[in-house]
Design an enzyme around this catalytic site. Sequence first.
Site, mmCIF file in Angstrom:
data_model
loop_
_atom_site.group_PDB
_atom_site.id
_atom_site.type_symbol
_atom_site.label_atom_id
_atom_site.label_comp_id
_atom_site.label_asym_id
_atom_site.label_seq_id
_atom_site.Cartn_x
_atom_site.Cartn_y
_atom_site.Cartn_z
ATOM 1 N N HIS A 180 -2.477 -1.010 -3.254
ATOM 2 C CA HIS A 180 -3.588 -0.284 -3.106
ATOM 3 C C HIS A 180 -3.326 1.218 -4.168
ATOM 4 O O HIS A 180 -2.161 1.894 -3.711
ATOM 5 C CB HIS A 180 -3.706 0.325 -1.732
ATOM 6 C CG HIS A 180 -4.125 -0.887 -0.869
ATOM 7 N ND1 HIS A 180 -3.989 -0.415 0.651
ATOM 8 C CD2 HIS A 180 -4.659 -2.167 -0.998
ATOM 9 C CE1 HIS A 180 -4.392 -1.564 1.212
ATOM 10 N NE2 HIS A 180 -4.861 -2.688 0.168
ATOM 11 N N SER A 218 0.799 -1.187 0.023
ATOM 12 C CA SER A 218 -0.029 -0.014 0.055
ATOM 13 C C SER A 218 0.901 0.997 -0.027
ATOM 14 O O SER A 218 1.495 1.410 -0.824
ATOM 15 C CB SER A 218 -0.947 -0.005 1.299
ATOM 16 O OG SER A 218 -2.017 0.929 1.206
ATOM 17 N N ASP A 275 -4.415 -4.335 6.190
ATOM 18 C CA ASP A 275 -4.653 -5.337 5.110
ATOM 19 C C ASP A 275 -3.502 -6.231 4.837
ATOM 20 O O ASP A 275 -2.587 -5.807 4.755
ATOM 21 C CB ASP A 275 -5.240 -4.464 3.722
ATOM 22 C CG ASP A 275 -5.706 -5.140 2.648
ATOM 23 O OD1 ASP A 275 -6.269 -6.367 2.993
ATOM 24 O OD2 ASP A 275 -5.790 -4.762 1.457
#
Length: 181
Positions: A33, A6, A124
Site C-alpha cells: 500500500h 502495508s 487487507d
Amino acid sequence: MVVGTSAGGLRALEKVLGSLPSSFPIPIVAVQHRARESEAFASIMQSLCALPVHEAEDKEPIIAPGIYLAPPDYHLLLEPGHLALSTDEPVSFSRPSIDVLFESAADAYGAGVLAVLLTGANQDGTKGLVRIRSVGGVALVQDPKTAESPEMPTAAINAGAADRVLPLAEIAAELVRRSQS
C-alpha cells in the site's frame, strides 16, 4: 509467489525480499500500500534486493527470477502466465489491494500459490489468504509481535487464514526452503 504488506512494509520487504538469493527460482508479485506519488519505490527496492525489481506492466509475462511490484493506484492481478493491471474501485480503502492480488493468484494458480502477508494497519489480505488456502495454496503470515503494524497479520491469524506464522527474521529462510522442495 505473492506478497502483501502495508504500514511498515518497506522495512519488512527489505528483510524478506532483500534476504533472498539472486538465484531464487520463483517469481514474486508484491503489493505494498502506497501513495500515488511514490514513484521511486521500485528503485528503492532494487537497491535492497539481489533479484531484479520493477513495477509491473499490464499483460507482462511472469518470469523468474524477478520481483514485480504493483504500480501506485493500480490493482495488480495474476492471470495464467502474465500480470494484469486494473483501476477498479479501491478494496479495503486501497488500490492496489492485497486481497485483489491474492484472490487472482488463487484463481489463476490454485494449489501452486505461496502467499506471504506482512505488517499492515488494516485487514487487507485476509480474504485473499482464505481463498488461497481454500484452493490448496500455502499462506505464511508474519508474527504480529514482529510487525511494525500488527493489525493485518492479526486479522489473518484470527480468521484462520495462516498455514504458518513466522517471525519476520525467519520468513526468507522458509521461502528458500520451500523453493527447493
